[in-house]
Scaffold this motif. Structure first.
Motif, mmCIF file in Angstrom:
data_model
loop_
_atom_site.group_PDB
_atom_site.id
_atom_site.type_symbol
_atom_site.label_atom_id
_atom_site.label_comp_id
_atom_site.label_asym_id
_atom_site.label_seq_id
_atom_site.Cartn_x
_atom_site.Cartn_y
_atom_site.Cartn_z
ATOM 1 N N GLY A 45 133.555 -87.659 25.905
ATOM 2 C CA GLY A 45 133.117 -86.550 25.072
ATOM 3 C C GLY A 45 134.275 -85.664 24.644
ATOM 4 N N THR A 46 134.075 -84.913 23.561
ATOM 5 C CA THR A 46 135.138 -84.055 23.022
ATOM 6 C C THR A 46 135.176 -82.725 23.757
ATOM 7 O OG1 THR A 46 134.914 -85.060 20.838
ATOM 8 C CG2 THR A 46 135.995 -82.916 20.937
ATOM 9 N N GLU A 47 136.364 -82.357 24.232
ATOM 10 C CA GLU A 47 136.584 -81.053 24.864
ATOM 11 C C GLU A 47 137.268 -80.127 23.856
ATOM 12 O OE1 GLU A 47 138.066 -81.315 29.146
ATOM 13 O OE2 GLU A 47 138.291 -83.397 28.467
ATOM 14 N N HIS A 48 136.879 -78.855 23.876
ATOM 15 C CA HIS A 48 137.360 -77.858 22.918
ATOM 16 C C HIS A 48 137.958 -76.707 23.716
ATOM 17 C CE1 HIS A 48 136.213 -75.536 18.968
ATOM 18 N NE2 HIS A 48 137.493 -75.780 19.073
ATOM 19 N N PHE A 49 139.229 -76.388 23.490
ATOM 20 C CA PHE A 49 139.928 -75.339 24.235
ATOM 21 C C PHE A 49 140.231 -74.160 23.316
ATOM 22 C CE2 PHE A 49 140.867 -79.430 26.065
ATOM 23 C CZ PHE A 49 140.912 -79.241 27.426
ATOM 24 N N LEU A 50 139.826 -72.947 23.731
ATOM 25 C CA LEU A 50 140.131 -71.728 22.990
ATOM 26 C C LEU A 50 140.694 -70.697 23.963
ATOM 27 C CD1 LEU A 50 137.388 -72.983 21.538
ATOM 28 C CD2 LEU A 50 137.469 -70.860 20.282
ATOM 29 N N ALA A 51 141.570 -69.845 23.468
ATOM 30 C CA ALA A 51 142.156 -68.799 24.313
ATOM 31 C C ALA A 51 142.289 -67.500 23.533
ATOM 32 C CB ALA A 51 143.536 -69.230 24.832
ATOM 33 N N GLY A 83 145.611 -68.020 15.499
ATOM 34 C CA GLY A 83 145.201 -68.701 16.710
ATOM 35 C C GLY A 83 145.356 -70.206 16.664
ATOM 36 N N TYR A 84 145.446 -70.771 17.869
ATOM 37 C CA TYR A 84 145.412 -72.214 18.048
ATOM 38 C C TYR A 84 144.136 -72.580 18.784
ATOM 39 C CZ TYR A 84 150.471 -72.356 17.144
ATOM 40 O OH TYR A 84 151.706 -72.249 16.577
ATOM 41 N N THR A 85 143.621 -73.742 18.502
ATOM 42 C CA THR A 85 142.620 -74.344 19.364
ATOM 43 C C THR A 85 143.090 -75.762 19.646
ATOM 44 O OG1 THR A 85 141.298 -74.994 17.435
ATOM 45 C CG2 THR A 85 140.690 -72.952 18.542
ATOM 46 N N LEU A 86 142.586 -76.310 20.733
ATOM 47 C CA LEU A 86 143.009 -77.643 21.151
ATOM 48 C C LEU A 86 141.770 -78.521 21.276
ATOM 49 C CD1 LEU A 86 145.570 -79.241 22.138
ATOM 50 C CD2 LEU A 86 144.875 -78.619 24.464
ATOM 51 N N ILE A 87 141.861 -79.722 20.741
ATOM 52 C CA ILE A 87 140.776 -80.692 20.816
ATOM 53 C C ILE A 87 141.253 -81.893 21.634
ATOM 54 C CG2 ILE A 87 139.320 -82.281 19.505
ATOM 55 C CD1 ILE A 87 138.534 -79.433 19.027
ATOM 56 N N PHE A 88 140.472 -82.283 22.637
ATOM 57 C CA PHE A 88 140.773 -83.469 23.437
ATOM 58 C C PHE A 88 139.584 -84.415 23.318
ATOM 59 C CE2 PHE A 88 141.437 -85.097 28.070
ATOM 60 C CZ PHE A 88 141.998 -86.274 27.586
ATOM 61 N N HIS A 89 139.726 -85.413 22.438
ATOM 62 C CA HIS A 89 138.632 -86.359 22.234
ATOM 63 C C HIS A 89 139.013 -87.728 22.779
ATOM 64 C CE1 HIS A 89 141.082 -87.584 18.853
ATOM 65 N NE2 HIS A 89 140.870 -86.431 18.216
ATOM 66 N N SER A 90 138.231 -88.725 22.474
ATOM 67 C CA SER A 90 138.426 -90.033 23.097
ATOM 68 C C SER A 90 139.703 -90.730 22.647
ATOM 69 C CB SER A 90 137.219 -90.933 22.802
ATOM 70 O OG SER A 90 137.047 -91.107 21.410
ATOM 71 N N ARG A 91 140.321 -90.222 21.587
ATOM 72 C CA ARG A 91 141.553 -90.853 21.108
ATOM 73 C C ARG A 91 142.810 -90.045 21.441
ATOM 74 N NH1 ARG A 91 139.814 -95.162 18.459
ATOM 75 N NH2 ARG A 91 137.803 -95.105 17.400
ATOM 76 N N GLY A 92 142.642 -88.844 22.015
ATOM 77 C CA GLY A 92 143.808 -88.085 22.430
ATOM 78 C C GLY A 92 143.690 -86.600 22.128
#
Length: 662
Positions: A43-49, A581-590
């Motif tokens: 599953g896709t993870e979504h990072f916000l700060a 801002g930045y956000t980071l996405i960690f999905h099944s491909r990286g």
């Protein structure tokens, strides 16, 4: 090969497990189910700060999944839709209610539009749900349309035998007048399924106007977590009844002319403060305390600005007094040098700091007794009592802080990624620094962050030892501004100096060793090892310090092992960082790092289909698609499978008897 059991331990556990899976068939079916889940894409993870109350930008980033939904629309429809049509479809997914109203005002053949749009939305929903089991998708469906959406997701018009069946479902949705409701429902499902897990890396509160709106949104979401930031902990301290934290919270709100969260969000009454400030500082220009106002966002008249400045000064002086009292009551913190009111010559209007004498920018302190500078006047005591009462009885604030406690911690490890807000205190040589918390207890690294988390929770436990609980409440102040606090990690917080001393040398806050060493891959590996994070592709992900993109600073550090995703969500930082801002996405491909430009407004997004302009940078791509089996969830599922296999063995070899279903 015969298996042997620890009868006292294993059978007792298996007996409990047998209540859920009472037969061989039940256990076998669950094993098949879990094995299948292991082979689904991750599953896709979504990072916000560092959201800092900017609720409109936050909500938009959630709705568009940092561009993930737009990417899927482009992949699905490619050249079959014009760019304007794809943009309209994305806007409908983000803001279905508002967009529907606009469409109905301009669309000549609304039934035709409904027919085309419903099929498009089903296609997008099918794509974002493809990573999940039917059971998980079903849990995210609204009850009114659950059955219909399930049918549409699993039957297609390109199946000749089912074409009429699918078309009749869509036609009936339209003819029964449910099209609008269905569109709203499926758009919300798409938003939810586009992100599997939301990680907030701290600082929901302060500066922006809508922290309470952000917290309301999070409370109604599934699958989110937070590593607390220094501004979150400040509000937690205020909720727990730390008067210094209360003063800081009010002061920061006045500094940025954003009282919406305090007054509208939490019902905190600031009228007593306004009355006190107008009376006490009626002849004071309060120049140093003029609020920071963005001319594009605020229409505040001069009278309101003047009152904000007076209130700002009143609460700041109270803050300096109360902080000094707490510092003096905890000499182990070694912060009595920050009792700056004791260093002022009130006749000359100067202050002695580090062996030097500086002129103060103003010397009007009507509430300070030079013989006892940190004592509150009777009026200040009464005002503090009222503010304290307002914070500790705010029901909504307590609900939001409870949500932070329930979903949060000082650090977390997810799928080989170490998450924390600011830093891990280090010595100059890069080794973990021991920090004293309470009564000579010293901890470092993972244990330090864990103990601090326990200390924070103690402040909200009414059955705790009263002395320990009071210390925990006081400790919020150290976490906010203490030199060795993992949430601050600077030599000092120069709030007083920035207000009253012109010499900017005194404003410098020297960052801790973590911030000077975090470009080193060796440092990153050392910290990851200390926190037990394993695997070849492991990372530290944090925020706290805005990345100054306009000055060429790179958020990717330590050869890709540290990712700093505070790019300045807050409008107060935009001039400094050059981005929003930045956000980071960690999905099944990286991993993909998304850099956002400032968000215009929700209204603009709805009327003109404007999205946040984002630039995606590929941080790390996997040579194969990651599966659930490659995640922490996979480890957990494999253990469940092993337990179920033991249960099967116990059934088949007579250790346990199957139970007939009633």
């Amino acid at each position: 090969m015969t298996k042997h059991y620890d009868i006292d331990k294993d059978l007792r556990y298996l007996e409990l497990l047998s209540h859920t899976f009472p037969t061989v068939a039940d256990a076998s079916t669950e094993i098949i189910n879990l094995q299948a889940i292991l082979n689904l894409p991750k599953g896709t993870e979504h990072f916000l700060a560092d959201i800092h109350g900017e609720y409109e930008a936050f909500l938009h980033v959630l709705k568009n999944a940092s561009g993930n939904i737009k990417r899927k629309v482009n992949e699905l429809f490619g050249n079959t839709l014009r760019e304007a049509e794809k943009r309209e479809l994305c806007t409908l997914i983000y803001y279905p209610e508002q967009k529907l109203e606009l469409v109905k005002q301009s669309e000549e053949d609304i039934d035709d539009w409904y027919h085309i749009t419903l099929h498009q939305l089903v296609a997008v929903c099918r794509d974002v749900s493809s990573k999940y089991t039917r059971s998980k998708v079903r849990k995210n469906l609204p009850p009114d349309f659950s059955y219909i959406i399930q049918e549409l997701l699993h039957e297609r018009t390109d199946d000749y035998d089912k074409r009429d069946y699918v078309n009749v479902i869509v036609d009936t949705i339209i003819s029964t007048g449910r099209a609008d409701d269905f569109i709203i429902a499926i758009a919300n499902v798409i938003q939810r399924l586009a992100i599997d897990q939301l990680h907030i890396l701290g600082d929901i509160y302060d500066r922006g106007p809508g922290a309470h709106i952000i917290m309301d949104t999070l409370r109604h979401r599934r699958n989110w977590d937070i590593t607390w930031g220094n501004h979150d902990v400040l509000w937690m301290g205020a909720c727990a009844g730390n008067d210094a934290c209360i003063c800081n919270v009010v002061r920061i709100s006045l500094r940025y002319a954003n009282l919406a969260t305090i007054e509208e969000g939490y019902g905190i009454n600031l009228i007593p403060l306004a009355t006190f400030a107008m009376d006490t500082y009626k002849d004071d220009p309060c120049t140093e305390f003029m609020p920071k106002i963005n001319p594009d966002d605020h229409l505040i008249d001069d009278k309101t600005i003047r009152l904000d400045a007076q209130m700002h000064k009143a609460i700041a002086i109270m803050q300096f007094k109360i902080e000094s009292q707490i510092f003096e009551s905890h000499p182990d913190w070694q912060m009595t040098d920050r009792c700056l009111l004791n260093h002022i010559d009130y006749e000359k209007g100067t202050i002695d700091l580090d062996g030097k004498t500086y002129a103060l920018t103003s010397n009007n302190f009507p509430t300070i007794d030079p013989k006892d500078p940190t004592r509150l006047t009777d009026e200040e005591k009464e005002l503090m009592r009222k503010l304290h009462h307002s914070f500790v009885i705010s029901e909504k604030l307590h609900k939001h802080i409870n949500a932070l406690l329930q979903h949060g911690c000082m650090y977390a490890v997810y799928n080989n990624n170490l998450l924390f807000h600011a830093s891990v205190p280090l010595n100059a040589d890069g080794t973990l620094k021991e920090v004293e918390i309470n009564k000579g207890q010293r901890y470092c690294g993972r244990q330090l962050l864990h103990r601090i988390g326990m200390q924070i929770r103690t402040a909200f436990q009414s059955d705790s030892d009263p002395e320990e609980r009071q210390y925990a409440i006081d400790y919020f102040l150290y976490l906010w501004c203490g030199p060795d606090s993992p949430l601050f990690d600077k030599s000092k917080m120069a709030t007083f100096e920035r207000y009253f001393i012109a010499d900017k040398e005194t404003h410098k806050e020297v960052k801790g060793n973590y911030f000077t060493l975090r470009d080193s891959e060796e440092t990153a590996d050392y910290i990851l090892d200390a926190f037990g994070v394993k695997g070849p592709n492991r990372h530290i992900i944090n925020g706290h310090v805005p990345v100054k993109a306009t000055k060429g600073e790179n958020p990717i550090k330590a050869k890709g092992k540290i990712l700093v995703i505070d790019g300045g969500f807050s409008k107060a930082y935009h001039n400094e960082t050059g981005i929003a801002g930045y956000t980071l996405i960690f999905h099944s491909r990286g991993f993909q790092l998304v850099q956002h430009e400032p968000f215009t407004s929700t209204e603009d997004a709805i009327l003109r289909g404007t999205d946040i302009k984002s630039t995606t940078q590929i941080v790390e791509m996997s040579n194969r698609r990651l599966l659930v089996a490659d995640t922490d969830k996979g480890v957990e599922l494999r253990q469940q499978i092993a337990d179920l296999e033991e249960l099967l063995f116990a059934y088949r070899h007579g250790y346990l008897k199957e139970t007939e279903k009633k």
